[in-house]
Motif scaffolding. Structure first.
Motif, PDB file in Angstrom:
ATOM      1  N   TYR A 295       0.835  -1.216   0.000  1.00 13.58           N
ATOM      2  CA  TYR A 295       0.000   0.000   0.000  1.00 13.58           C
ATOM      3  C   TYR A 295       0.863   1.256   0.000  1.00 13.58           C
ATOM      4  CZ  TYR A 295      -4.154  -2.827   1.079  1.00 13.58           C
ATOM      5  OH  TYR A 295      -5.189  -3.728   1.045  1.00 13.58           O
ATOM      6  N   ASP A 296       1.979   1.193   0.701  1.00 15.80           N
ATOM      7  CA  ASP A 296       2.863   2.358   0.756  1.00 15.80           C
ATOM      8  C   ASP A 296       3.415   2.670  -0.634  1.00 15.80           C
ATOM      9  OD1 ASP A 296       4.210   4.475   1.889  1.00 15.80           O
ATOM     10  OD2 ASP A 296       5.873   3.269   2.617  1.00 15.80           O
ATOM     11  N   ARG A 297       3.830   1.640  -1.353  1.00 13.30           N
ATOM     12  CA  ARG A 297       4.316   1.865  -2.721  1.00 13.30           C
ATOM     13  C   ARG A 297       3.201   2.441  -3.597  1.00 13.30           C
ATOM     14  NH1 ARG A 297       6.592  -3.318  -1.672  1.00 13.30           N
ATOM     15  NH2 ARG A 297       4.979  -4.316  -2.954  1.00 13.30           N
ATOM     16  N   ARG A 298       2.021   1.931  -3.451  1.00 14.84           N
ATOM     17  CA  ARG A 298       0.881   2.408  -4.229  1.00 14.84           C
ATOM     18  C   ARG A 298       0.535   3.855  -3.876  1.00 14.84           C
ATOM     19  NH1 ARG A 298      -2.990  -2.994  -3.676  1.00 14.84           N
ATOM     20  NH2 ARG A 298      -1.465  -4.459  -4.553  1.00 14.84           N
ATOM     21  N   ARG A 299       0.663   4.170  -2.588  1.00 13.80           N
ATOM     22  CA  ARG A 299       0.417   5.544  -2.144  1.00 13.80           C
ATOM     23  C   ARG A 299       1.302   6.515  -2.905  1.00 13.80           C
ATOM     24  NH1 ARG A 299       2.505   8.432   3.302  1.00 13.80           N
ATOM     25  NH2 ARG A 299       4.229   6.981   2.955  1.00 13.80           N
ATOM     26  N   HIS A 300       2.552   6.173  -3.054  1.00 13.52           N
ATOM     27  CA  HIS A 300       3.476   7.072  -3.749  1.00 13.52           C
ATOM     28  C   HIS A 300       3.145   7.182  -5.237  1.00 13.52           C
ATOM     29  CE1 HIS A 300       6.207   8.164  -0.531  1.00 13.52           C
ATOM     30  NE2 HIS A 300       6.174   6.912  -0.104  1.00 13.52           N
ATOM     31  N   VAL A 301       2.709   6.094  -5.843  1.00 16.73           N
ATOM     32  CA  VAL A 301       2.325   6.153  -7.258  1.00 16.73           C
ATOM     33  C   VAL A 301       1.209   7.172  -7.448  1.00 16.73           C
ATOM     34  CG1 VAL A 301       1.247   4.884  -9.159  1.00 16.73           C
ATOM     35  CG2 VAL A 301       3.050   3.800  -7.798  1.00 16.73           C
ATOM     36  N   ILE A 302       0.191   7.109  -6.577  1.00 18.16           N
ATOM     37  CA  ILE A 302      -0.973   7.987  -6.726  1.00 18.16           C
ATOM     38  C   ILE A 302      -0.685   9.406  -6.253  1.00 18.16           C
ATOM     39  CG2 ILE A 302      -3.271   8.458  -5.780  1.00 18.16           C
ATOM     40  CD1 ILE A 302      -3.371   6.563  -8.091  1.00 18.16           C
ATOM     41  N   VAL A 303      -0.245   9.557  -5.021  1.00 22.09           N
ATOM     42  CA  VAL A 303      -0.079  10.905  -4.464  1.00 22.09           C
ATOM     43  C   VAL A 303       1.013  11.673  -5.206  1.00 22.09           C
ATOM     44  CG1 VAL A 303       0.530  12.242  -2.417  1.00 22.09           C
ATOM     45  CG2 VAL A 303      -0.958  10.234  -2.194  1.00 22.09           C
ATOM     46  N   ASP A 304       2.166  11.061  -5.390  1.00 17.25           N
ATOM     47  CA  ASP A 304       3.252  11.736  -6.110  1.00 17.25           C
ATOM     48  C   ASP A 304       2.872  11.975  -7.564  1.00 17.25           C
ATOM     49  OD1 ASP A 304       4.555  11.434  -3.727  1.00 17.25           O
ATOM     50  OD2 ASP A 304       5.958   9.890  -4.422  1.00 17.25           O
ATOM     51  N   GLY A 305       2.195  10.985  -8.157  1.00 14.86           N
ATOM     52  CA  GLY A 305       1.787  11.132  -9.551  1.00 14.86           C
ATOM     53  C   GLY A 305       0.777  12.237  -9.756  1.00 14.86           C
TER      54      GLY A 305
ATOM     55  N   HIS B  57      -3.880  18.971  -6.415  1.00 14.14           N
ATOM     56  CA  HIS B  57      -3.101  19.281  -5.220  1.00 14.14           C
ATOM     57  C   HIS B  57      -3.517  18.281  -4.144  1.00 14.14           C
ATOM     58  CE1 HIS B  57      -1.870  23.035  -7.136  1.00 14.14           C
ATOM     59  NE2 HIS B  57      -3.139  23.174  -7.490  1.00 14.14           N
ATOM     60  N   CYS B  58      -2.614  17.381  -3.796  1.00 12.73           N
ATOM     61  CA  CYS B  58      -2.981  16.240  -2.954  1.00 12.73           C
ATOM     62  C   CYS B  58      -2.092  16.155  -1.719  1.00 12.73           C
ATOM     63  CB  CYS B  58      -2.866  14.950  -3.772  1.00 12.73           C
ATOM     64  SG  CYS B  58      -3.539  13.489  -2.953  1.00 12.73           S
ATOM     65  N   LEU B  59      -2.713  16.202  -0.536  1.00  7.85           N
ATOM     66  CA  LEU B  59      -1.966  15.977   0.694  1.00  7.85           C
ATOM     67  C   LEU B  59      -1.475  14.542   0.739  1.00  7.85           C
ATOM     68  CD1 LEU B  59      -4.081  17.746   3.490  1.00  7.85           C
ATOM     69  CD2 LEU B  59      -2.095  18.614   2.262  1.00  7.85           C
TER      70      LEU B  59
ATOM     71  N   ALA C 147      -4.930   4.521   5.859  1.00  3.54           N
ATOM     72  CA  ALA C 147      -5.910   3.935   4.946  1.00  3.54           C
ATOM     73  C   ALA C 147      -5.344   3.928   3.522  1.00  3.54           C
ATOM     74  CB  ALA C 147      -7.252   4.646   5.016  1.00  3.54           C
ATOM     75  N   PHE C 148      -6.148   3.558   2.539  1.00  2.00           N
ATOM     76  CA  PHE C 148      -5.631   3.515   1.165  1.00  2.00           C
ATOM     77  C   PHE C 148      -6.427   4.418   0.233  1.00  2.00           C
ATOM     78  CE2 PHE C 148      -7.533  -0.851   1.976  1.00  2.00           C
ATOM     79  CZ  PHE C 148      -8.815  -0.545   1.557  1.00  2.00           C
ATOM     80  N   TYR C 149      -6.547   5.691   0.668  1.00  2.05           N
ATOM     81  CA  TYR C 149      -7.257   6.690  -0.120  1.00  2.05           C
ATOM     82  C   TYR C 149      -6.423   7.958  -0.269  1.00  2.05           C
ATOM     83  CZ  TYR C 149     -11.093   3.675   1.307  1.00  2.05           C
ATOM     84  OH  TYR C 149     -11.878   2.576   1.558  1.00  2.05           O
ATOM     85  N   ALA C 150      -6.507   8.547  -1.453  1.00  2.00           N
ATOM     86  CA  ALA C 150      -6.020   9.905  -1.674  1.00  2.00           C
ATOM     87  C   ALA C 150      -7.237  10.800  -1.839  1.00  2.00           C
ATOM     88  CB  ALA C 150      -5.135   9.961  -2.915  1.00  2.00           C
TER      89      ALA C 150
END
Length: 390
Positions: free
Chosen positions: A292-302, A310-312, A317-320
């Motif tokens: 989930y942490d790797r996925r978080r970076h794909v979405i939030v950083d992407g 503009h994403c905090l 959890a697993f939501y942006a």
């Protein structure tokens, strides 16, 4: 039918499922709407359920739950809180959803007020309405890192306030409450004798080394408040429909009486599988968190590389929950536009309350490859269609 109840006419439909339904019109839709892990239930949990079925654990069980299940949950909270918990302070439930309903049934009368965050998990609304109680929404702001504030809760309390629902880690906003923030909220609730229902279903999904702080880590909290939890997110057991309520023994006994008329009992073989999950070394949970942490970076950083988004940084959890106000469109209209043009399905923030307007909720419970494809589709569309957006 001759008659429809007022409740059936006014019950709030799920906008999450509405968007998912619209998305099915495209063959190549990337679904980022549902909060469901894409992992399969671990084999050792499935095997425990299979073994229990073979052992004929398929008959009625106690309304409150199997003693071995209750003991496993009690043991978990003994370790977590370093205080005593007994099996009779635990009730098995059909996921956290039924647990939430049973807590409400034990506390609320018609006309009572329930405080919830805005934005919020939308299923709270229908349950509150079904009991004839009134929803009072407490605004939550991006400027506060999407964390509900104790002073805003206190400002919303009236003589009719009976229940406060908090959710940390949070759906849809991805925020968490620290120990200090949880203690401040509990102090306000105790000051006005308001019961807290703490929805902690995402407790295992927290990033950057942060540790979950449960309401019940506050000494004495279990005497007047409740924790509701589930196996769905932590162990990828969404379809098993098993969770639990923890609270004082008298309240748990009363909830078991309600269970008699709702669903009688959670199947014993399912409780056996869930207890096995709790007794494991939790290594699978740690593996899920890394993914989930790797996925978080794909979405939030992407997303933060796409003009207008503009994403905090998601804390838990697993939501942006990206801010899309720069596009000058409602979250509903923009979500539909992206669905139609990119075939990426996301949930408009307005589905979670008025304070969600101007945001989207994106579930990153999919694989990294799928998430990367979604980001690339959105990036290409926005750069071509909104070349001047900031």
């Amino acid at each position: 039918m001759y008659h429809w109840s007022i409740l059936s006419q006014q019950y709030p439909a799920s906008s999450i499922r509405k968007m998912a339904k619209l998305a099915r019109q495209f063959d190549d839709t990337i679904m980022l709407t549902m909060g469901e892990p894409n992992f399969e239930t671990p084999d050792f949990i499935k095997q425990a359920g299979i073994n229990a079925i073979k052992e004929n654990r398929t008959h009625y069980g106690p309304n409150v739950g199997e003693e071995a299940f209750q003991q496993a949950v009690a043991d978990k909270y003994k370790v977590l809180t370093k205080s005593s918990f007994s099996p009779n302070e635990v009730m098995a439930s059909f996921g956290a959803t039924e647990g939430i309903l049973l807590v409400m049934m034990s506390i609320l009368n018609a006309g009572d007020e329930v405080l919830i965050a805005n934005p919020h998990y939308p299923n709270y609304l229908g349950q509150i309405m079904g009991l004839g109680a009134k929803v009072v929404q407490v605004p939550v702001y991006e400027g506060n890192q999407f964390k509900i504030q104790a002073e805003d809760i206190e400002a919303a309390i009236t003589e009719r306030t009976k229940l406060l629902i908090i959710n940390s880690p949070n759906n849809p906003m991805g925020s968490i409450l620290t120990q200090e923030e949880m203690e401040e909220i509990a102090a306000v609730a105790d000051k006005y004798k308001v019961t807290i229902l703490s929805d902690e279903v995402y407790e295992s999904i927290m990033y950057d080394g942060q540790k979950h702080f449960s309401l019940f880590q506050i000494p004495g909290a279990k005497e007047n408040h409740f924790v509701v939890n589930s196996f769905s997110k932590t162990y990828a057991m969404t379809g098993w429909r098993v969770g639990y309520v923890v609270g004082n023994a008298a309240a748990i006994e009363r909830m078991a009486e309600f269970r008699e008329g709702v669903g009688f009992c959670v199947p014993p073989f399912i409780q056996d599988a869930a207890a096995e999950a709790l007794k494991s070394d939790q290594s699978i949970v740690k593996e899920y968190l890394k993914a989930y942490d790797r996925r978080r970076h794909v979405i939030v950083d992407g997303l933060n590389k796409i003009s207008g988004f503009h994403c905090l940084k998601t804390e838990g959890a697993f939501y942006a929950f990206p801010n899309i106000q720069a596009f000058g469109k409602s979250s509903q209209d923009f979500a539909l536009e992206l669905l139609e043009e990119t075939h990426v399905a996301m949930t408009p923030g307005s589905a979670f309350g008025s304070m969600g307007e101007g945001y989207l909720r994106i579930s990153f419970a999919q694989s990294e490859e799928v998430l990367q494809e979604a980001v690339e589709r959105i990036h290409q569309y926005v750069s071509e269609t909104y070349p001047n957006i900031k």
